[in-house]
Design a protein around this motif. Structure first.
Motif, PDB file in Angstrom:
ATOM      1  N   VAL A 139       0.994  -1.175   0.122  1.00 29.84           N
ATOM      2  CA  VAL A 139       0.001  -0.153   0.128  1.00 29.84           C
ATOM      3  C   VAL A 139       0.757   1.191  -0.042  1.00 29.84           C
ATOM      4  CG1 VAL A 139      -1.651   1.426   1.284  1.00 29.84           C
ATOM      5  CG2 VAL A 139      -1.911  -1.172   1.119  1.00 29.84           C
ATOM      6  N   THR A 140       1.788   1.094   1.115  1.00 29.09           N
ATOM      7  CA  THR A 140       2.601   2.666   0.947  1.00 29.09           C
ATOM      8  C   THR A 140       3.613   2.786  -0.197  1.00 29.09           C
ATOM      9  OG1 THR A 140       4.210   1.352   2.063  1.00 29.09           O
ATOM     10  CG2 THR A 140       2.685   2.490   3.641  1.00 29.09           C
ATOM     11  N   ARG A 141       4.032   1.726  -0.792  1.00 26.68           N
ATOM     12  CA  ARG A 141       4.851   1.762  -1.972  1.00 26.68           C
ATOM     13  C   ARG A 141       4.043   1.693  -3.336  1.00 26.68           C
ATOM     14  NH1 ARG A 141      10.384   1.844  -1.328  1.00 26.68           N
ATOM     15  NH2 ARG A 141      10.054   2.759  -3.648  1.00 26.68           N
ATOM     16  N   ARG A 142       2.870   1.605  -3.229  1.00 26.72           N
ATOM     17  CA  ARG A 142       2.035   1.409  -4.496  1.00 26.72           C
ATOM     18  C   ARG A 142       2.343   0.447  -5.494  1.00 26.72           C
ATOM     19  NH1 ARG A 142       1.877   7.426  -6.531  1.00 26.72           N
ATOM     20  NH2 ARG A 142       0.255   6.555  -8.063  1.00 26.72           N
ATOM     21  N   ILE A 143       2.727  -0.933  -4.797  1.00 23.91           N
ATOM     22  CA  ILE A 143       3.250  -1.978  -5.670  1.00 23.91           C
ATOM     23  C   ILE A 143       2.051  -2.408  -6.797  1.00 23.91           C
ATOM     24  CG2 ILE A 143       3.961  -4.173  -5.697  1.00 23.91           C
ATOM     25  CD1 ILE A 143       5.494  -3.642  -2.964  1.00 23.91           C
ATOM     26  N   PRO A 144       1.031  -2.602  -6.271  1.00 25.97           N
ATOM     27  CA  PRO A 144      -0.243  -3.050  -7.363  1.00 25.97           C
ATOM     28  C   PRO A 144      -0.252  -1.937  -8.511  1.00 25.97           C
ATOM     29  CG  PRO A 144      -0.836  -3.413  -4.907  1.00 25.97           C
ATOM     30  CD  PRO A 144       0.545  -2.404  -5.032  1.00 25.97           C
ATOM     31  N   GLU A 145      -0.377  -0.783  -8.262  1.00 22.30           N
ATOM     32  CA  GLU A 145      -0.274   0.213  -9.221  1.00 22.30           C
ATOM     33  C   GLU A 145       0.848   0.052 -10.173  1.00 22.30           C
ATOM     34  OE1 GLU A 145      -1.787   4.168  -7.862  1.00 22.30           O
ATOM     35  OE2 GLU A 145      -1.332   3.438  -5.818  1.00 22.30           O
ATOM     36  N   GLY A 146       2.023  -0.243  -9.574  1.00 24.86           N
ATOM     37  CA  GLY A 146       2.978  -0.230 -10.492  1.00 24.86           C
ATOM     38  C   GLY A 146       2.955  -1.483 -11.398  1.00 24.86           C
ATOM     39  N   LEU A 147       2.619  -2.426 -10.813  1.00 25.14           N
ATOM     40  CA  LEU A 147       2.313  -3.730 -11.583  1.00 25.14           C
ATOM     41  C   LEU A 147       1.333  -3.765 -12.560  1.00 25.14           C
ATOM     42  CD1 LEU A 147       2.887  -6.833 -11.683  1.00 25.14           C
ATOM     43  CD2 LEU A 147       1.368  -7.387  -9.922  1.00 25.14           C
ATOM     44  N   TRP A 156       3.592   1.858 -19.126  1.00 25.76           N
ATOM     45  CA  TRP A 156       5.053   2.411 -18.507  1.00 25.76           C
ATOM     46  C   TRP A 156       5.731   3.031 -19.580  1.00 25.76           C
ATOM     47  CZ3 TRP A 156      10.239   0.419 -17.608  1.00 25.76           C
ATOM     48  CH2 TRP A 156      11.118   1.301 -16.591  1.00 25.76           C
ATOM     49  N   GLN A 157       6.091   4.326 -19.576  1.00 26.28           N
ATOM     50  CA  GLN A 157       6.613   5.141 -20.400  1.00 26.28           C
ATOM     51  C   GLN A 157       8.261   5.326 -19.943  1.00 26.28           C
ATOM     52  OE1 GLN A 157       5.602   5.993 -23.520  1.00 26.28           O
ATOM     53  NE2 GLN A 157       3.943   4.893 -22.573  1.00 26.28           N
ATOM     54  N   GLY A 158       8.681   4.685 -18.854  1.00 30.14           N
ATOM     55  CA  GLY A 158       9.937   4.901 -18.406  1.00 30.14           C
ATOM     56  C   GLY A 158      10.125   5.753 -17.204  1.00 30.14           C
ATOM     57  N   TRP A 159      11.358   5.633 -16.683  1.00 25.92           N
ATOM     58  CA  TRP A 159      11.608   6.247 -15.366  1.00 25.92           C
ATOM     59  C   TRP A 159      11.388   7.816 -15.388  1.00 25.92           C
ATOM     60  CZ3 TRP A 159      14.975   9.883 -13.476  1.00 25.92           C
ATOM     61  CH2 TRP A 159      14.895  10.222 -11.666  1.00 25.92           C
ATOM     62  N   ALA A 160      10.644   8.471 -14.256  1.00 28.18           N
ATOM     63  CA  ALA A 160      10.679   9.790 -14.328  1.00 28.18           C
ATOM     64  C   ALA A 160      10.968  10.288 -12.813  1.00 28.18           C
ATOM     65  CB  ALA A 160       9.438  10.241 -14.646  1.00 28.18           C
ATOM     66  N   PRO A 161      11.353  11.223 -12.631  1.00 29.81           N
ATOM     67  CA  PRO A 161      11.599  11.874 -11.129  1.00 29.81           C
ATOM     68  C   PRO A 161      10.359  11.667 -10.016  1.00 29.81           C
ATOM     69  CG  PRO A 161      12.800  13.209 -12.681  1.00 29.81           C
ATOM     70  CD  PRO A 161      11.751  12.300 -13.429  1.00 29.81           C
ATOM     71  N   THR A 162       9.015  11.962 -10.838  1.00 21.72           N
ATOM     72  CA  THR A 162       8.250  12.343  -9.922  1.00 21.72           C
ATOM     73  C   THR A 162       6.940  10.985 -10.302  1.00 21.72           C
ATOM     74  OG1 THR A 162       6.933  13.882 -11.181  1.00 21.72           O
ATOM     75  CG2 THR A 162       8.160  14.745  -9.785  1.00 21.72           C
ATOM     76  N   ALA A 163       7.320  10.129 -10.833  1.00 22.42           N
ATOM     77  CA  ALA A 163       6.349   9.149 -11.120  1.00 22.42           C
ATOM     78  C   ALA A 163       6.430   8.009 -10.101  1.00 22.42           C
ATOM     79  CB  ALA A 163       6.791   8.412 -12.521  1.00 22.42           C
ATOM     80  N   MET A 164       5.263   7.630  -9.741  1.00 25.08           N
ATOM     81  CA  MET A 164       4.728   6.304  -8.917  1.00 25.08           C
ATOM     82  C   MET A 164       5.487   6.626  -7.456  1.00 25.08           C
ATOM     83  SD  MET A 164       2.720   4.426 -10.373  1.00 25.08           S
ATOM     84  CE  MET A 164       2.565   3.155  -9.082  1.00 25.08           C
ATOM     85  N   MET A 165       5.331   7.940  -7.049  1.00 25.89           N
ATOM     86  CA  MET A 165       5.947   8.219  -5.753  1.00 25.89           C
ATOM     87  C   MET A 165       5.089   7.438  -4.518  1.00 25.89           C
ATOM     88  SD  MET A 165       8.108  11.770  -5.723  1.00 25.89           S
ATOM     89  CE  MET A 165       6.602  12.558  -6.058  1.00 25.89           C
ATOM     90  N   GLY A 166       5.711   6.662  -3.626  1.00 25.58           N
ATOM     91  CA  GLY A 166       5.048   6.299  -2.502  1.00 25.58           C
ATOM     92  C   GLY A 166       5.489   6.764  -1.129  1.00 25.58           C
ATOM     93  N   GLY A 167       5.499   6.067   0.035  1.00 24.70           N
ATOM     94  CA  GLY A 167       6.003   6.790   1.076  1.00 24.70           C
ATOM     95  C   GLY A 167       6.890   5.714   1.584  1.00 24.70           C
ATOM     96  N   ARG A 168       7.940   6.416   2.280  1.00 27.68           N
ATOM     97  CA  ARG A 168       8.720   5.603   3.281  1.00 27.68           C
ATOM     98  C   ARG A 168       8.332   5.040   4.325  1.00 27.68           C
ATOM     99  NH1 ARG A 168      14.045   8.897   4.351  1.00 27.68           N
ATOM    100  NH2 ARG A 168      14.447   8.531   2.223  1.00 27.68           N
ATOM    101  N   VAL A 169       8.420   3.422   4.821  1.00 24.33           N
ATOM    102  CA  VAL A 169       7.879   3.189   5.983  1.00 24.33           C
ATOM    103  C   VAL A 169       8.796   3.539   7.234  1.00 24.33           C
ATOM    104  CG1 VAL A 169       6.757   1.267   4.891  1.00 24.33           C
ATOM    105  CG2 VAL A 169       8.786   0.830   5.413  1.00 24.33           C
ATOM    106  N   GLY A 170      10.118   3.551   6.833  1.00 20.22           N
ATOM    107  CA  GLY A 170      11.063   3.432   8.007  1.00 20.22           C
ATOM    108  C   GLY A 170      10.718   5.118   8.854  1.00 20.22           C
ATOM    109  N   GLY A 171      10.738   5.008  10.007  1.00 19.69           N
ATOM    110  CA  GLY A 171      10.275   6.242  10.706  1.00 19.69           C
ATOM    111  C   GLY A 171       8.777   6.456  11.167  1.00 19.69           C
ATOM    112  N   ARG A 172       8.112   5.580  10.387  1.00 20.76           N
ATOM    113  CA  ARG A 172       6.608   5.934  10.452  1.00 20.76           C
ATOM    114  C   ARG A 172       6.149   5.230  11.827  1.00 20.76           C
ATOM    115  NH1 ARG A 172       2.796   5.738   4.960  1.00 20.76           N
ATOM    116  NH2 ARG A 172       4.362   6.757   3.756  1.00 20.76           N
TER     117      ARG A 172
END
Length: 328
Positions: free
Chosen positions: A119-127, A135-151
Motif C-alpha cells: 500500500v505505502t509503495r503502491r506496488i499493485p499500481e506499478g504492477l 509504462w513510459q520509462g523512469w521519471a523523477p516524480t512518477a509512482m511516488m509512494g511513502g517510506r515506511v522507516g520512521g513511520r
C-alpha cells in the motif's frame, strides 16, 4: 474411544499429506470436490460423525449444534480462529472444540508486512502499469509512494501475530505502538520496542499505519467503526489480516473514496468472500483472497495439529488445543 477407529468428516480438501495420514489413523470421509458444504450437508455430517473437521467457511451455530447426533464429541477446527463456532452451545451439548493456534503466526505476520509495503509503495499500481504496457520509462516524480522507516505503526491486538508484526516492523525502522486487552510485561515491550496505549482512540489518531491483529469476538465487532476511523490521519493507511468483522467495511470504503484515509490493505472482509464492489474500484486499496496463512508449511502444520487433537481425544485424553469459553 480407543477401541475402535473414530468416524471423522472433513468439510474441505486439506493438503494431501494431511489427508493421507488421517486415512491411516481414522475412518475418515474426505471432501471431494473442494467446495463448501451446504447447510444440509453440514447438518448430515454432524449427525453421523464422531468428529467433524470444519474450517472458517463453516458456520456452526446453536441451531446446527442442536441437530447434531449423539455420536458427535469433538469439533477439531482446521484453523486458529473459532468465531464461526458457537463454543458455549457446543459445551452445553458435551461437544469439545479444538483449534490450531500458533502455526500461522509467522506467515500472517509476513503477509501483514507485505500489505504495508504494497500500500505505502503502491506496488499493485506499478504492477498494473507494467502489465498494461503503459509504462513510459523512469521519471523523477512518477509512482511516488511513502517510506515506511520512521513511520508510527499501531498494532491493534498484541498477541502472537501482533508481536511477530512488531518484530518485522522494527527491522524496517518503524516505531511500534499497540493497544491490547492486557498490557505486555515490561520485558516484552522492550523486546519489540513497543509503546502501549490504554486508549485505542488516542493511538489511532497518532499512527501512520494501523494493523488489525485482534480476533473477532462480540467485543471486537466493528471495533474500528466510523467514529474511530474518522480519528485516523488522512495520510494514514489501515491493514487487516485478522477478521473483516473488526472493521466497519462500509465506513472504511466511504472514507477511502473521499480521501479521509490514504489507503488500505485487506486480506479479510466483513462478509466473507462477498467483497464490497466499491472497494475493487479504488486504486489506493490492495485486496487479497484471505492468503495470510496460505503457505505449504503453515497449512500442513495446521493439519498436523488437527490430527494430534483427534488422536489425543481418541486415546481418551484432553485435546492439547482445547478451546473453552473463558479463552475467548
Amino acid at each position: 474411544m480407543a477401541a475402535e477407529r473414530l468416524s471423522v468428516v472433513v468439510t474441505r480438501r486439506l493438503p494431501a499429506v494431511v489427508e493421507t495420514r488421517m486415512k491411516e489413523l481414522f475412518d475418515v470421509e474426505l471432501r471431494d470436490p473442494d467446495t463448501r458444504m451446504s447447510r444440509d450437508e453440514l447438518t448430515d455430517a454432524m449427525r453421523r460423525a464422531d468428529v467433524i473437521v470444519p474450517c472458517v467457511t463453516d458456520q456452526i451455530d446453536a441451531t446446527l449444534l442442536a441437530q447434531a447426533g449423539a455420536k458427535l464429541k469433538l469439533i477439531a477446527n482446521y484453523g486458529a480462529g473459532v468465531d464461526h463456532i458457537d463454543i458455549a452451545s457446543a459445551r452445553q451439548r458435551g461437544v469439545l472444540v479444538s483449534n490450531t493456534p500458533g502455526v500461522v503466526t509467522e506467515d500472517t505476520a509476513d503477509m501483514t508486512m507485505a500489505l504495508i509495503l504494497a500500500v505505502t509503495r503502491r506496488i499493485p499500481e506499478g504492477l498494473s502499469l507494467m502489465q498494461s504496457g503503459q509504462w513510459q520509462g523512469w521519471a523523477p516524480t512518477a509512482m511516488m509512494g511513502g517510506r515506511v522507516g520512521g513511520r508510527r505503526l499501531g498494532i491493534l491486538g498484541m498477541g502472537r501475530i501482533g508481536t511477530a508484526v512488531a518484530r518485522r516492523a522494527n527491522a524496517f525502522g518503524m516505531q511500534v505502538h499497540y493497544n491490547n486487552r492486557k498490557r505486555l510485561r515490561p520485558e516484552q515491550e522492550e523486546e519489540v520496542g513497543a509503546t502501549w496505549w490504554e486508549s485505542l482512540d488516542q493511538m489511532v489518531s497518532r499512527v501512520d499505519v494501523l494493523s488489525i491483529n485482534c480476533p473477532h469476538t462480540p467485543a471486537t465487532f466493528h471495533l474500528m467503526n466510523a467514529r474511530r476511523l474518522k480519528l485516523m490521519k488522512p495520510s494514514a493507511v489501515i491493514v487487516n489480516t485478522s477478521r473483516g468483522e473488526v472493521v466497519d467495511e462500509n465506513a472504511l470504503t466511504r472514507m477511502l473514496r473521499t480521501g479521509e484515509i490514504a489507503g488500505a490493505g485487506l486480506d479479510v472482509f466483513e462478509h466473507g468472500h462477498e467483497v464490497n464492489p466499491r472497494l475493487r474500484e479504488l486504486p489506493n486499496v490492495v485486496l487479497l483472497p484471505h492468503m495470510g496463512s496460505a503457505t505449504v508449511e503453515g497449512r500442513t502444520e495446521m493439519g498436523e495439529k488437527v490430527i494430534i487433537n483427534i488422536k489425543t481425544f481418541a486415546d481418551g485424553h484432553r485435546p492439547p488445543d482445547l478451546v473453552v469459553p473463558g479463552m475467548l
